[in-house]
Every structure is written in C-alpha cells, then in structure tokens.
Design an enzyme around this catalytic site. Structure first.
Site, PDB file in Angstrom:
ATOM      1  CB  SER A   1      -0.950  -0.008   1.212  1.00  0.00           C
ATOM      2  OG  SER A   1      -1.775  -1.138   1.211  1.00  0.00           O
TER       3      SER A   1
ATOM      4  CB  CYS B   1       2.538   8.124  -8.393  1.00  0.00           C
ATOM      5  SG  CYS B   1       1.459   7.040  -9.357  1.00  0.00           S
TER       6      CYS B   1
ATOM      7  NE  ARG C   1      -7.161  -0.967   9.334  1.00  0.00           N
ATOM      8  CZ  ARG C   1      -6.163  -0.285   9.913  1.00  0.00           C
ATOM      9  NH1 ARG C   1      -4.989  -0.862  10.101  1.00  0.00           N
ATOM     10  NH2 ARG C   1      -6.339   0.960  10.310  1.00  0.00           N
TER      11      ARG C   1
ATOM     12  CG  ASN D   1      -5.924   3.129  -4.280  1.00  0.00           C
ATOM     13  OD1 ASN D   1      -5.833   2.530  -3.216  1.00  0.00           O
ATOM     14  ND2 ASN D   1      -4.884   3.730  -4.843  1.00  0.00           N
TER      15      ASN D   1
END
Length: 459
Positions: A43, A47, A74, A311
């Site tokens: 994640s 860029c 999580r 995303n």
C-alpha cells in the site's frame, strides 16, 4: 458454516484495497483473507518515488499508506516476501513461494483476486543489468537508486524514455545536481500528447538545462573496466553516464494469469466485466495495472497504469466479494505530471487516437493565462481541444503551462465523462476571480474556438 477464503495476489493499491474493502464488508468469521506480496512493502505510492529521489519527499515511509503490520492488525493474512508462482483454476488453489526460505505451498481459495500490477519495460540490451542502471517501479528500486546516487562520484545522468516517469526522473536528477540527458524514440517528449504539445515540453526542458534527444533508439549500455555503466549508446552517438534511469514505460504483469488460461486483451491486460470479475470466471477478480479498462471516449479497451484506477478497482472488488454491488464503468484517460515548474496534463483522445477509432475531428489551440492577465504572476498556458466534427462532442484536451495549468484538465475530464459537446462547455459556470482565472477561463476559450471550428467544418 465454515468461512470462505479470499486469496489476493499482489499487496499494493488494488490488492490491498480489495482486501480492506472485503474485510469491512465481512468479518473474519465469514471471510478469511490471505494476501501474497513478493516485496517488503504494501500500500505505497509508486507515483511518489521520483519526488522521494528528488528530495522533495524526505522520508521513504511518507509514501506508505498502510504497513504490513497495520493490514495484519485488521485480520488480513498478509504474507510479504511471498510470490505466487501458479494458479490452479480447476483445483481452486494458488502455489506460492517463500522468497527467503525457498519453500513452496498451496493455498485454496473460494474467491481469487489477481492484482499483479505492471512490470517496467526493460529491453534486452547489452549492459542493461550493469551496476548503475536503474528502474523505479518499487520502493526497493527507489532505495537502490538513492544508494547509487550517494556512492557515485560523477555527475552525469541519462534517462531513457520521456513519458511520465522519464520527465519526472529527469527533474529529480536535475534537482540532485546532475547533468541530465533524456533519450527517447519519439519525435517529441511526452508521447501521451500530440507532437505540437510535446514540442512545448521539449522547449521547456531545454530551458531548464535538460538535454532532450528525440528519435534516439538506445542500442547498448556501455560499461567500464569496473563493470559499471559509463555511457548509453544509440545508433549514431554515445552519451556519457554515471547513472542511467529507465523510464520506458510498463506492461501488464499477466504472465501468471496467462499461464492459468485467464483471458487477456489486445494490450496484454486481463479482461474483466464492469464489476471487475474476470470474464468467464464467477469467482476470479482482477484490478489495477494488470487489467485493461474501457475507454469511454473511443469505446475500446486500453491499459492505463495509475494508482487512482487501481484503488477504485480494489474498492469495487472488495465490495462485490463481500456481498455488495459496485461497478467500474471506465475511464477517459486523464493524467497530469510536471517537470520543475512546467505542468503537463491530458484527458481523452490524442489526434492519432481519434484517427485509430475512425473519428473525424477538428482541433483548436489557444494560449491564455492561469489568472487575469493584469494580476501579478499571471502565467501562460496552452490548451488544445479536440471535438468530433459532425456532433461537436468533446474528444480530448491537452494542457501545457505553468502554475495552475494542469488541474484545469479535470473540467475537461468531467465534460468527457458526461458526453458534453464543446458548445455546451462554453456555458459552464466556472469559478472566477482575478487571482484564479481570467473572466473567460482558458478551458472556455478553447471550447469557444473548438465550437467555431465545428461549425466551420459543417457536415
């Protein structure tokens, strides 16, 4: 009832967005999630790597949105340094290799998400693997380049390729104090623009002290007695180099999916429906840089490697896997970049894209300023607009200019998505105040000129 298992191949934007969205929709008692990532990081913003290399971003970890530990907290079973090496569709399982231990094991799945991203184009040239030659696809790549820059005594850099990564890396190396040469095959840099707009980028790069050589086909990387890079050779010249950065572009990483028999399109990307489900497979999904998407302007599929799309794909996949409903209708091809203070933007079709799609079109190019001409610091920008000849439908916009130029392309992106004509665009109620825009915003000026061209072209 036993929990289903969702297996994710790829731990960056699309893959971990899918895992996170699915976890929000279903708890671990309903859905077990296992994710394989061959690198160390998850994640993160690829860029942002040129801006980390340049020093504008000072810390690598600033580019990381969520660490492996945060994902695991999580209830996502994330396995880093683990590479998926085979997909068994009939057996509904994935074979993965622990890159540190060298061991392999099979993991079964009820739902599979392929988010393998894209791979940098790395031509099979002599010397391409020499020390001092770098790609910039991952955080590990960025760190390796920074290590080379820190250890290099010379100050000459050659960038191969003049697309988004190429021009951004040219800026980064210039800021690092290097003498920069950019070699590219096309007539002008930024082949995502029409040549007349790319010429503006070329002029600006020259003005910054970056040597830009078009029509240059690299034939070899020359090395010295120590085996390190010393020059880049083309058919008719050699360019001295202490470091070389490859910015030639990327291709969908679909070798694993191809071997499993999953469908790919004309650009090498996986083909999905609007829900991001791989065509012909009820329980297999794909998203991010490894897929092809629908171009809403031309009606064809295309490959666009951007974190924004990745995303969104992940969010849509996760929602659908967890029992919701979401779709990704397509793109209009919007992208922005910069080299130093020059901003570059495009959306929709270039002239050659429109011709390839069989569209007749007119074009209009205007010069304006980002603010009222009398306002201090008013900077020039050039806007080029394409419209369909018979209907006046907006087909594409390109913008090159200084401060305040690039994000104006978002107006055109919305207009393209809405299927607006250039005449309809002239009535848009855009914000105005002298510090932000002339009375007639440059987008509206271009739309007016394009409307006149459509009317003059007639039938």
């Amino acid at each position: 009832m036993a929990a289903q298992r969702m297996v994710v191949i790829g731990g960056d934007a699309a893959g971990m967005s899918a895992a996170s969205a699915a976890r929000r929709g279903r708890g671990p008692e309903e859905l077990e999630i296992v994710a394989f990532e061959r690198g160390h990081f998850t994640s993160y913003s690829a860029c942002g790597i040129p801006y980390w290399v340049s020093g504008d971003v000072t810390e690598r970890d600033a580019l990381i949105a969520r660490t492996p530990e945060e994902h695991r907290a999580r209830d996502i079973g994330l396995r880093t340094r683990t590479e998926a090496v085979e997909i068994d569709l009939a057996g509904q399982r994935v074979r993965a290799r622990d890159l540190d231990a060298g061991t392999e094991s099979w993991t079964g799945f009820d739902q599979l998400v392929v988010a393998t991203g894209a791979r940098p184009v790395r031509p099979a040239l002599p010397g391409i693997d020499a020390p001092g030659v770098h790609g910039v696809q991952t955080l590990d790549d960025g760190q390796a380049l920074l290590d080379t820059l820190a250890a290099t005594t010379g100050g000459r850099a050659v960038v191969v390729g003049a697309g988004y990564i190429g021009v951004e890396m040219a800026e980064a190396l210039l800021k690092r104090g290097y003498e920069v040469t950019v070699l590219h095959r096309d007539e002008q840099p930024m082949a995502t623009l029409d040549p007349d707009m790319g010429r503006l980028v070329h002029g600006a790069m020259d003005g910054l002290g970056i040597t830009t050589v078009g029509g240059a086909e690299v034939t070899a990387i020359r090395t010295g007695a120590d085996g390190r890079v010393r020059a880049v050779a083309t058919a008719d010249a050699e360019y001295p180099a202490d470091v070389v950065v490859l910015g030639i572009g990327v291709e969908p990483e679909t070798s694993l999916a191809r071997a499993a028999g999953l469908p790919v399109g004309p650009h090498g990307g996986l083909l999905t429906d609007l829900s991001m489900r791989v065509r012909g497979h009820e329980n297999i999904w794909a998203g991010g840089d490894c897929v092809e998407v629908l171009d809403l302007v031309s009606g064809a599929t295309r490959h666009i490697a951007l974190g924004t799309h990745a995303n969104k794909h992940g969010q849509i996949i996760g929602a659908n896997v967890s029992g919701g409903y979401a779709v990704f209708p397509g793109v209009v091809g919007t992208a922005v970049s910069k080299v130093c203070d020059l901003e570059i933007a495009r959306t929709g079709l270039r002239e050659k894209d429109a011709r390839r799609a069989g569209l007749q079109f007119v074009s209009a190019t205007i010069e304006s300023t980002h603010s009222a001409g009398y306002y201090p610091g008013a900077a020039l920008m050039t806007v080029k607009m394409l419209a369909e000849r018979r209907t006046g439908r907006l087909l594409g916009v390109q913008i090159v200019g200084r401060e305040g130029a690039a994000k104006r392309v978002d107006i055109a992106a919305v207009a393209l998505t809405a299927g607006m004509t250039v005449e309809r665009m002239t009535t848009l109620d855009l914000g105005y105040a002298p510090p932000f825009s002339p009375v007639w915003d440059p987008i509206l000026v271009a739309a007016r000129k394009a409307t006149t061209a459509v009317r003059a072209a007639g039938w």
